[in-house]
Design an enzyme around this catalytic site. Structure first.
Site, PDB file in Angstrom:
ATOM      1  N   PRO A  88       0.860  -1.121  -0.008  1.00 42.38           N
ATOM      2  CA  PRO A  88       0.095   0.057  -0.127  1.00 42.38           C
ATOM      3  C   PRO A  88       0.851   1.422   0.047  1.00 42.38           C
ATOM      4  O   PRO A  88       0.229   2.149  -0.436  1.00 42.38           O
ATOM      5  CB  PRO A  88      -0.903  -0.275   1.134  1.00 42.38           C
ATOM      6  CG  PRO A  88      -0.824  -1.371   1.760  1.00 42.38           C
ATOM      7  CD  PRO A  88       0.532  -1.992   1.341  1.00 42.38           C
ATOM      8  N   GLU A 115       2.129  -7.930   8.666  1.00 39.09           N
ATOM      9  CA  GLU A 115       2.359  -6.486   8.429  1.00 39.09           C
ATOM     10  C   GLU A 115       3.056  -6.065   7.648  1.00 39.09           C
ATOM     11  O   GLU A 115       3.653  -4.619   7.623  1.00 39.09           O
ATOM     12  CB  GLU A 115       2.745  -5.793  10.100  1.00 39.09           C
ATOM     13  CG  GLU A 115       1.765  -6.454  11.205  1.00 39.09           C
ATOM     14  CD  GLU A 115       0.257  -5.994  10.936  1.00 39.09           C
ATOM     15  OE1 GLU A 115      -0.421  -6.744  10.948  1.00 39.09           O
ATOM     16  OE2 GLU A 115       0.085  -4.814  10.465  1.00 39.09           O
ATOM     17  N   ASP A 168      -7.613   0.779 -25.063  1.00 29.14           N
ATOM     18  CA  ASP A 168      -8.319   0.474 -23.954  1.00 29.14           C
ATOM     19  C   ASP A 168      -8.958   1.938 -23.126  1.00 29.14           C
ATOM     20  O   ASP A 168      -8.388   2.820 -23.734  1.00 29.14           O
ATOM     21  CB  ASP A 168      -7.633   0.073 -22.880  1.00 29.14           C
ATOM     22  CG  ASP A 168      -7.469  -1.481 -23.108  1.00 29.14           C
ATOM     23  OD1 ASP A 168      -6.477  -2.127 -22.526  1.00 29.14           O
ATOM     24  OD2 ASP A 168      -8.282  -2.096 -23.752  1.00 29.14           O
TER      25      ASP A 168
HETATM   26  C1  4FV Z   1      -1.322  -4.074  -1.358  1.00 22.30           C
HETATM   27  C2  4FV Z   1      -2.095  -3.177  -1.646  1.00 22.30           C
HETATM   28  C3  4FV Z   1      -1.659  -4.517   0.218  1.00 22.30           C
HETATM   29  C4  4FV Z   1      -0.419  -5.093   3.112  1.00 22.30           C
HETATM   30  C5  4FV Z   1      -0.243  -6.074   4.107  1.00 22.30           C
HETATM   31  C6  4FV Z   1      -0.259  -7.321   2.378  1.00 22.30           C
HETATM   32  C7  4FV Z   1      -0.838  -6.086   2.093  1.00 22.30           C
HETATM   33  C8  4FV Z   1      -0.032  -7.267   3.854  1.00 22.30           C
HETATM   34  N1  4FV Z   1      -0.321  -4.548  -1.834  1.00 22.30           N
HETATM   35  N2  4FV Z   1      -1.343  -2.970  -3.186  1.00 22.30           N
HETATM   36  N3  4FV Z   1      -3.124  -2.362  -1.522  1.00 22.30           N
HETATM   37  N4  4FV Z   1      -0.702  -5.274   0.886  1.00 22.30           N
HETATM   38  O1  4FV Z   1      -2.593  -4.172   0.592  1.00 22.30           O
HETATM   39  O2  4FV Z   1      -0.518  -3.915  -3.078  1.00 22.30           O
HETATM   40  O3  4FV Z   1       1.402  -7.522   4.020  1.00 22.30           O
END
Ligand code: 4FV
Length: 254
Positions: A88, A115, A168
């Site tokens: 994220p 985490e 697209d």
């Molecule tokens: C995420 C996202 C995502 C965060 C904690 C995996 C999670 C756990 N990855 N874009 N939004 N990853 O939420 O790519 O480790």
């Protein structure tokens, strides 16, 4: 193009990558996908891959050593690769990012769990961090699948011969125009006449106008980035006048 996926849940990739367009692309050898289980690189008896966070706090953190060994193992086979961590905290994943990644012959995708990963993984092994959206998933695996799907669509031969990702939505950052197919009339709703007119310039004008309208109404942020022709600007004026009239009409009705 090769995708190596570092994950604690390799089986999550089996069925999505067997189906439909991606499945065929793998059969045709247009993309190669390999899953690598990070736990195979945890050498202790219990193959521990996570631990409590220094400084306290909730949840667990993925340990650096198993991930480091996994990266070194992949790198020993193919030195030139681009290493992406799905998180994220990454840059937003967009159509343009997907298109740019097609220039990489070998992508290594790291899927986080818990985490997330120890910070030293990012410092020592990651070239780019990408997020598929501002929400938290239980793991990076689904984000990796989204990335593989969007990137693969740009590769020659992945989409049917008559299709290219270059047509697209998001191309020149407009949303796509409304699509219709048979039946002509469904529960009283008819297909716009122009689409049956055979008049291709009128059809493309209608489609351009509807793409502009939809983008203006739903994603004005995209419209601000779009390269608009003089004709587009005239069409938008008409659309806004109409919308205002419609709204005022609606307002008066209410
Ligand atoms: C995420 C996202 C995502 C965060 C904690 C995996 C999670 C756990 N990855 N874009 N939004 N990853 O939420 O790519 O480790």
């Amino acid at each position: 193009m090769r995708f190596d996926i570092l994950t604690l849940f390799p089986e999550m990739f089996s069925s999505p990558l067997q189906e439909s367009i991606l499945g065929k692309a793998i059969e045709k050898g247009l993309i190669q996908i390999r899953t690598i289980n990070i736990r195979d690189f945890a050498l202790d008896k219990h193959q521990v891959v996570d631990d409590t966070p220094y400084g306290g706090g909730q949840g667990m953190v993925m340990k650096v050593e198993p991930i480091a060994r996994a990266f070194e193992w992949v790198k020993s086979q193919s030195p030139s690769s681009w290493r992406v961590y799905l998180t994220p905290q990454g840059k937003p994943f967009t159509h343009d990012v997907a298109r740019r990644l097609t220039s990489k012959q070998h992508l290594i995708l790291l899927c986080g769990r818990y985490e997330g990963v120890d910070e030293r993984v990012r410092e020592l092994f990651i070239d780019e961090e990408i997020s598929i959206g501002d929400y938290v998933l239980t793991g990076g695996e689904l984000a990796a699948l989204v990335l593989i799907d969007a990137v693969s669509r740009f590769l020659p031969g992945v989409l049917g011969s008559d299709r290219s990702a270059e047509e697209d939505s998001f191309i020149n950052s407009l949303l796509e125009y409304p699509q219709y197919t048979r039946p002509f009339n469904f529960s009283g709703k008819e297909v716009p006449e122009v689409l049956l007119s055979g008049n291709h310039s009128a059809i493309s004008l209608w489609r351009r106008k509807e793409a502009l309208r939809r983008t203006a109404m739903r994603r004005p942020d995209l419209l601000a980035k779009a390269s608009l022709s003089e004709e587009d600007k005239k069409l938008l004026e008409g659309i806004f006048q109409n919308e205002t009239l419609l709204e005022s009409g609606l307002r008066n009705k209410n």
